[in-house]
Design a protein around this motif. Structure first.
Motif, mmCIF file in Angstrom:
data_model
loop_
_atom_site.group_PDB
_atom_site.id
_atom_site.type_symbol
_atom_site.label_atom_id
_atom_site.label_comp_id
_atom_site.label_asym_id
_atom_site.label_seq_id
_atom_site.Cartn_x
_atom_site.Cartn_y
_atom_site.Cartn_z
ATOM 1 N N VAL A 1 -24.098 -49.762 4.678
ATOM 2 C CA VAL A 1 -24.119 -48.927 3.400
ATOM 3 C C VAL A 1 -24.101 -49.859 2.408
ATOM 4 O O VAL A 1 -23.183 -51.016 2.316
ATOM 5 N N GLN A 2 -25.067 -49.687 1.341
ATOM 6 C CA GLN A 2 -25.183 -50.646 0.207
ATOM 7 C C GLN A 2 -24.652 -49.958 -1.047
ATOM 8 O O GLN A 2 -24.874 -48.952 -0.968
ATOM 9 N N VAL A 3 -24.306 -50.933 -1.937
ATOM 10 C CA VAL A 3 -23.986 -50.173 -3.315
ATOM 11 C C VAL A 3 -25.382 -49.425 -3.835
ATOM 12 O O VAL A 3 -26.317 -49.800 -3.644
ATOM 13 N N GLY A 4 -25.002 -48.100 -4.335
ATOM 14 C CA GLY A 4 -25.916 -47.166 -4.727
ATOM 15 C C GLY A 4 -26.553 -46.359 -3.774
ATOM 16 O O GLY A 4 -27.356 -45.517 -4.071
ATOM 17 N N ASP A 5 -26.300 -46.478 -2.420
ATOM 18 C CA ASP A 5 -26.724 -45.534 -1.418
ATOM 19 C C ASP A 5 -26.278 -44.254 -1.514
ATOM 20 O O ASP A 5 -24.872 -44.085 -1.732
ATOM 21 N N GLY A 6 -26.841 -43.116 -1.392
ATOM 22 C CA GLY A 6 -26.336 -41.771 -1.196
ATOM 23 C C GLY A 6 -25.742 -41.816 0.351
ATOM 24 O O GLY A 6 -26.275 -42.329 1.235
ATOM 25 N N VAL A 7 -24.689 -41.049 0.483
ATOM 26 C CA VAL A 7 -24.228 -40.782 1.637
ATOM 27 C C VAL A 7 -23.964 -39.278 1.922
ATOM 28 O O VAL A 7 -23.693 -38.502 0.929
ATOM 29 N N GLU A 8 -23.702 -38.710 3.102
ATOM 30 C CA GLU A 8 -23.469 -37.388 3.546
ATOM 31 C C GLU A 8 -22.026 -37.137 4.131
ATOM 32 O O GLU A 8 -21.795 -38.183 4.828
ATOM 33 N N GLN A 9 -21.367 -36.248 4.007
ATOM 34 C CA GLN A 9 -20.252 -35.870 4.580
ATOM 35 C C GLN A 9 -20.330 -36.000 6.116
ATOM 36 O O GLN A 9 -21.138 -35.399 6.738
ATOM 37 N N GLY A 10 -19.468 -36.759 6.598
ATOM 38 C CA GLY A 10 -19.329 -36.851 8.200
ATOM 39 C C GLY A 10 -20.155 -38.242 8.667
ATOM 40 O O GLY A 10 -20.266 -38.553 9.696
ATOM 41 N N GLN A 11 -20.880 -38.748 7.586
ATOM 42 C CA GLN A 11 -21.779 -39.998 7.900
ATOM 43 C C GLN A 11 -20.995 -41.071 8.407
ATOM 44 O O GLN A 11 -19.940 -41.391 7.583
ATOM 45 N N VAL A 34 -14.159 -46.907 1.205
ATOM 46 C CA VAL A 34 -15.609 -46.409 0.739
ATOM 47 C C VAL A 34 -15.382 -46.090 -0.778
ATOM 48 O O VAL A 34 -14.989 -44.687 -0.747
ATOM 49 N N ILE A 35 -15.440 -46.663 -1.837
ATOM 50 C CA ILE A 35 -15.354 -46.328 -3.162
ATOM 51 C C ILE A 35 -16.782 -45.650 -3.773
ATOM 52 O O ILE A 35 -17.786 -46.428 -3.469
ATOM 53 N N ALA A 36 -16.501 -44.444 -3.953
ATOM 54 C CA ALA A 36 -17.947 -43.688 -4.291
ATOM 55 C C ALA A 36 -17.913 -43.134 -5.576
ATOM 56 O O ALA A 36 -16.699 -42.666 -6.213
ATOM 57 N N ARG A 37 -18.629 -43.106 -6.413
ATOM 58 C CA ARG A 37 -18.877 -42.192 -7.515
ATOM 59 C C ARG A 37 -19.179 -40.608 -7.164
ATOM 60 O O ARG A 37 -20.350 -40.477 -6.624
ATOM 61 N N ASP A 143 -5.835 -43.818 -5.257
ATOM 62 C CA ASP A 143 -6.684 -45.005 -5.846
ATOM 63 C C ASP A 143 -8.188 -44.316 -6.707
ATOM 64 O O ASP A 143 -8.753 -44.841 -7.384
ATOM 65 N N GLY A 144 -8.086 -42.847 -6.891
ATOM 66 C CA GLY A 144 -9.079 -42.010 -7.496
ATOM 67 C C GLY A 144 -8.864 -42.020 -8.900
ATOM 68 O O GLY A 144 -7.766 -42.271 -9.393
ATOM 69 N N ARG A 145 -10.062 -41.897 -9.842
ATOM 70 C CA ARG A 145 -9.934 -41.789 -11.240
ATOM 71 C C ARG A 145 -11.206 -40.917 -11.685
ATOM 72 O O ARG A 145 -12.090 -40.992 -11.297
ATOM 73 N N VAL A 146 -10.843 -40.415 -12.833
ATOM 74 C CA VAL A 146 -11.881 -39.666 -13.586
ATOM 75 C C VAL A 146 -12.758 -40.681 -14.459
ATOM 76 O O VAL A 146 -11.978 -41.224 -15.485
ATOM 77 N N THR A 163 -13.024 -25.062 -17.146
ATOM 78 C CA THR A 163 -13.407 -25.573 -16.227
ATOM 79 C C THR A 163 -14.127 -27.045 -16.537
ATOM 80 O O THR A 163 -14.557 -27.099 -17.769
ATOM 81 N N VAL A 164 -13.590 -27.728 -15.794
ATOM 82 C CA VAL A 164 -13.835 -29.381 -16.115
ATOM 83 C C VAL A 164 -14.873 -30.084 -14.989
ATOM 84 O O VAL A 164 -14.507 -30.005 -13.906
ATOM 85 N N THR A 165 -16.066 -30.230 -15.502
ATOM 86 C CA THR A 165 -17.069 -31.021 -14.462
ATOM 87 C C THR A 165 -16.645 -32.662 -14.976
ATOM 88 O O THR A 165 -16.834 -33.090 -16.109
ATOM 89 N N ALA A 166 -16.433 -33.224 -13.867
ATOM 90 C CA ALA A 166 -15.984 -34.641 -13.862
ATOM 91 C C ALA A 166 -16.844 -35.571 -12.968
ATOM 92 O O ALA A 166 -17.186 -35.152 -12.091
ATOM 93 N N GLN A 167 -17.051 -36.876 -13.652
ATOM 94 C CA GLN A 167 -17.652 -37.711 -12.815
ATOM 95 C C GLN A 167 -16.416 -38.566 -12.313
ATOM 96 O O GLN A 167 -15.716 -38.878 -13.274
ATOM 97 N N CYS A 168 -16.258 -38.715 -11.267
ATOM 98 C CA CYS A 168 -14.945 -39.624 -10.591
ATOM 99 C C CYS A 168 -15.565 -40.656 -9.784
ATOM 100 O O CYS A 168 -16.662 -41.052 -9.306
#
Length: 181
Positions: A1-11, A34-37, A143-146, A163-168
């Motif tokens: 997995v490289q920075v910027g790659d999309g991943v799926e749950q269970g991968q 695995v730190i993800a946005r 370790d997570g943050r908004v 309702t809060v839509t957040a990028q985390c």
């Protein structure tokens, strides 16, 4: 997995299985972060009409004597009906530092009542933000943050909805045992 790659749950993202120099497979323990946005939605619903349980100030006491497990009332007052809280204190009797099978039981009964009060929209918003912040801490982990968030507030049928839509940014890695059979 490289920075910027999309991943799926269970991968499978980190593996302890790799091909050696001579073509054989090597298996060892592997772990990592695995730190993800991620995008998440958090919400809280706070009724504007709140019900609280408060003391009325009325207190009643009852005493009884317990001998060999048999309870004998010393107060003729019955247990109160309604919304009461009972605290019980038991004092064993002793003779020459030897506990006897006799104790005095005192009950303290405190009356409570349900009281309704209306929250202002500001008070309800404050409670809603507290609830959403708690959700964010629980779901994102230590370790997570908004990174950014966009709130939406409305009042529907006497309930404030936040309702809060957040990028985390969060660790999405899950440790999973791989069994060979």
């Amino acid at each position: 997995v490289q920075v910027g790659d999309g991943v799926e749950q269970g991968q499978l993202l980190i593996s302890g299985i790799w091909e050696g120099e001579r073509g054989g497979m090597t298996v060892s323990h592997a772990s990592g972060n695995v730190i993800a946005r991620t995008s998440r939605t958090f919400s809280a619903r706070i009724p504007l009409l709140q019900t609280e349980t408060v003391e009325t100030g009325k207190v009643r006491y009852r005493k009884s004597l317990s001998i060999f497990g048999v309870t004998l009332p010393l107060t003729l007052r019955a247990e109160p009906e309604g919304l009461w809280q009972r605290e019980q204190f038991c004092q064993s009797l002793s003779l020459l530092d030897t506990d006897l099978p006799v104790s005095v039981v005192e009950e303290k009964w405190t009356e409570f009542q349900q009281v309704e009060h209306k929250l202002s929209q500001e008070e309800a918003e404050e409670k809603a933000w507290e609830a959403v912040t708690l959700q964010q801490r629980e779901q994102l982990g230590k370790d997570g943050r908004v990174l950014s968030q966009k709130p939406s507030i409305s009042v529907e049928d006497g309930v404030l909805v936040l309702t809060v839509t957040a990028q985390c940014q969060e660790n999405i890695g899950v440790l999973q045992e791989i069994l060979f059979g």
